[in-house]
Design a protein around this motif. Structure first.
Motif, mmCIF file in Angstrom:
data_model
loop_
_atom_site.group_PDB
_atom_site.id
_atom_site.type_symbol
_atom_site.label_atom_id
_atom_site.label_comp_id
_atom_site.label_asym_id
_atom_site.label_seq_id
_atom_site.Cartn_x
_atom_site.Cartn_y
_atom_site.Cartn_z
ATOM 1 N N THR A 14 -9.014 -7.068 6.417
ATOM 2 C CA THR A 14 -8.618 -5.576 5.923
ATOM 3 C C THR A 14 -8.157 -4.834 4.415
ATOM 4 N N ARG A 15 -7.423 -5.610 4.273
ATOM 5 C CA ARG A 15 -6.441 -4.889 3.204
ATOM 6 C C ARG A 15 -6.601 -6.268 1.903
ATOM 7 N N CYS A 16 -7.337 -6.220 1.037
ATOM 8 C CA CYS A 16 -7.605 -6.840 -0.797
ATOM 9 C C CYS A 16 -6.263 -7.615 -0.835
ATOM 10 N N PRO A 17 -5.704 -9.718 -0.659
ATOM 11 C CA PRO A 17 -5.068 -9.757 -0.541
ATOM 12 C C PRO A 17 -3.893 -9.189 -2.598
ATOM 13 N N ALA A 18 -5.171 -9.324 -3.339
ATOM 14 C CA ALA A 18 -4.785 -8.881 -4.453
ATOM 15 C C ALA A 18 -3.997 -7.552 -4.807
ATOM 16 N N CYS A 19 -4.614 -6.069 -4.407
ATOM 17 C CA CYS A 19 -4.580 -4.413 -5.027
ATOM 18 C C CYS A 19 -4.236 -4.349 -3.631
ATOM 19 N N LYS A 20 -4.417 -4.888 -2.231
ATOM 20 C CA LYS A 20 -3.878 -4.246 -0.806
ATOM 21 C C LYS A 20 -4.637 -2.878 0.125
ATOM 22 N N LYS A 21 -5.742 -3.079 -1.494
ATOM 23 C CA LYS A 21 -6.341 -1.534 -0.856
ATOM 24 C C LYS A 21 -7.733 -2.312 0.725
ATOM 25 N N ARG A 22 -8.431 -1.325 0.998
ATOM 26 C CA ARG A 22 -9.065 -1.704 2.066
ATOM 27 C C ARG A 22 -10.389 -1.802 1.618
ATOM 28 N N VAL A 23 -10.572 -2.634 2.371
ATOM 29 C CA VAL A 23 -11.683 -3.688 2.401
ATOM 30 C C VAL A 23 -12.646 -3.897 3.152
ATOM 31 N N ARG A 24 -13.704 -3.927 3.285
ATOM 32 C CA ARG A 24 -15.073 -4.788 4.091
ATOM 33 C C ARG A 24 -15.316 -5.697 3.910
ATOM 34 N N ARG A 25 -16.087 -6.148 5.027
ATOM 35 C CA ARG A 25 -16.939 -7.204 4.913
ATOM 36 C C ARG A 25 -18.753 -7.028 4.237
#
Length: 106
Positions: free
Chosen positions: A57-68
């Motif tokens: 649910t979060r980017c491993p680098a920047c910690k922002k929300r992501v979607r597949r």
């Protein structure tokens, strides 16, 4: 004992058995709308993750929300069409259509 904790690795300490391998497909992710681009991930990235891993649910680098994101998949490439002689060599019965519902062996 090998690195996988199996005393019967078949003599190889580097190769896991089929039972020890876990499928790990590639998943593509992108930042959710309004999150803005990131220098670390560029707004879109690909990860190899185990099938049974929880959804990211979060980017491993920047910690922002992501979607597949739906992505393309690889299929085996056929270099040449299969010929009648190749099919016969592989043990297949090759039939030639004579008419409606009528076939004969080649």
């Amino acid at each position: 004992m090998c690195q996988f904790g199996n005393a019967s690795c078949g003599g190889s300490q580097f190769w896991p058995t089929l039972a020890q391998l876990k499928p790990m497909p590639l998943y593509e992710y992108e930042l959710c709308d309004g999150e803005g681009a990131c220098v670390a991930c560029g707004g879109r990235f690909t990860l190899r993750r185990p099938v049974d891993a929880p959804e990211l649910t979060r980017c491993p680098a920047c910690k922002k929300r992501v979607r597949r994101v739906l992505s393309t998949f690889n299929t085996p490439k056929v270099l040449k069409p299969v010929s009648v002689s190749d099919a016969k060599k592989a043990g297949f019965t090759v039939l030639k259509r004579l008419g409606k519902g009528e076939y004969e062996r080649q």
